[in-house]
Design a protein around this motif. Structure first.
Motif, short mmCIF file in Angstrom:
data_model
loop_
_atom_site.label_atom_id
_atom_site.label_comp_id
_atom_site.label_asym_id
_atom_site.label_seq_id
_atom_site.Cartn_x
_atom_site.Cartn_y
_atom_site.Cartn_z
N ASP A 32 -2.08 -1.22 6.72
CA ASP A 32 -1.50 -0.25 5.79
C ASP A 32 -0.09 -0.74 5.52
N LEU A 35 3.10 2.46 5.11
CA LEU A 35 2.58 3.52 5.96
C LEU A 35 3.08 4.91 5.57
N HIS A 40 -2.86 8.45 4.55
CA HIS A 40 -4.03 7.60 4.38
C HIS A 40 -4.47 7.02 5.72
N ALA A 41 -3.51 6.59 6.53
CA ALA A 41 -3.83 5.97 7.82
C ALA A 41 -4.58 6.94 8.73
N LEU A 53 -5.59 -0.27 13.16
CA LEU A 53 -4.71 -0.20 12.00
C LEU A 53 -3.32 -0.71 12.36
N GLY A 55 0.32 -0.61 10.79
CA GLY A 55 1.08 0.08 9.76
C GLY A 55 2.46 -0.50 9.60
N TYR A 84 6.48 -5.33 3.16
CA TYR A 84 5.11 -5.81 3.09
C TYR A 84 4.97 -7.26 2.62
N LEU A 103 -4.19 -1.93 2.40
CA LEU A 103 -3.87 -0.78 1.57
C LEU A 103 -2.39 -0.80 1.20
N ASP A 105 0.23 1.63 -0.99
CA ASP A 105 0.52 2.86 -1.73
C ASP A 105 1.98 2.74 -2.15
#
Length: 319
Positions: A32, A35, A40-41, A53, A55, A84, A103, A105
């Protein structure tokens, strides 16, 4: 409920459905990359009991809050203070070369918008900060008070798609000579006065585009995203899936181009068969960018601008 505890992840059911073929009933790893508050996590860890996961977030406060929220999942969740574009480094530090899910976001998080002192929301007076990581880098005030008019114009035009970029930049330079910018209320007033009345009546809040542009510049968002998407795709295992939620056209364009590059064949045109090793490396899972439905937008207004794209890795990505 506070704004933070009431946070509702955008397009949650769709995100879970897209990841299910890659994560269900198997040991899997998902990154993720943004995060935030862990909405979502939390849902992913609950839906897929064998999921691990990792994050990432550049905001230490977000990491602390999501760690508290996800504590019930025990050691299945790991928290990393990183932007990221460092996904390859984060994975290498953990002895991983491939993951099953990614993922993103994107944009400013609900927590950052809801906390006035962070300075992201133009509707409330606050210090002109806008750093997603409040421990590092220049603030929005630094940009406003030090960038020459030409650079301010470029940022407002390119990152905010602001029609009146040059006019606003000129007004900022003139006003900061009288007194440096420190708080948002003064900037909002300047923007209101600089944008023509006809545009104010039809073009949304006159501060929206400038605040977006400043936030992107302060956090280097587009540059980070341009580096992160290819790196993320290179780390995706065959059969793995990537889901990206964007909230403005500039982000979505970067994602669309990154996916399209690997979703096309590299076999020269005119050949009757696909050359071995030259086929598409990604399969697009969405037709264009998907948007939230009216019901979700009514319940969660921040879903109104979302654009979701997803893809599955079907072949080796050149590294």
């Amino acid at each position: 409920m506070t704004g933070e505890t009431a946070h509702v992840p955008v397009l949650l059911d769709r995100v879970l459905a897209l990841f299910e073929p890659a994560l269900a009933d198997r040991d899997a790893v998902l990154v993720d990359a943004t995060l935030g508050l862990g909405g979502h996590a939390d849902a992913l860890l609950s839906a897929f009991p064998r999921l691990r996961l990792i994050g990432l977030d550049r905001d230490p406060d977000a990491l602390a809050r999501s760690a508290e929220r996800l504590a019930r999942h025990g050691g299945r969740a790991e928290f990393v203070h990183a932007v990221y574009d460092r996904i390859p480094e984060v994975l290498a530090d953990r002895g991983l070369s491939r993951v099953d899910g990614l993922l993103f976001d994107l944009g400013v998080s609900s927590m950052q918008l809801d906390r006035t002192e962070r300075g992201f929301a133009y509707a409330r007076d606050a210090p002109l900060d806008m750093r997603m990581d409040p421990t590092a880098g220049p603030t929005a005030a630094d940009v406003l008070n030090t960038y020459p008019a030409g650079e301010l114009t470029r940022i407002l035009r390119d990152y905010g798609e602001e029609r009146f970029a040059a006019r606003i930049a000129k007004a900022i330079v003139s006003e900061r000579e009288r007194e440096p910018f420190e708080r948002s209320e003064r900037l909002v007033k300047l923007l209101y006065d600089a944008v023509p009345a006809a545009t104010r009546r039809t073009g949304g809040h006159p501060a929206k585009r400038t605040f977006q542009a400043l936030r992107i510049e302060v956090n280097g968002e587009l540059g980070v995203l341009r580096a992160a998407i290819p790196a993320a795709l290179a780390a995706l295992a065959v059969g793995g899936r990537i889901v990206v939620e964007s909230y403005q056209s500039l982000e979505d364009r970067v994602v669309k181009q990154g996916f399209a590059e690997l979703a096309k064949s590299r076999t020269p045109q005119g050949l009757p068969v696909e050359l071995p090793g030259h086929g598409p490396q990604l399969k697009l899972l969405t037709r264009g960018a998907e948007k939230a439905g009216e019901t979700e937008i009514e319940q969660n207004p921040r879903a109104a601008s979302v654009r979701l794209r997803a893809a599955e890795r079907i072949g080796e990505v050149a590294r």
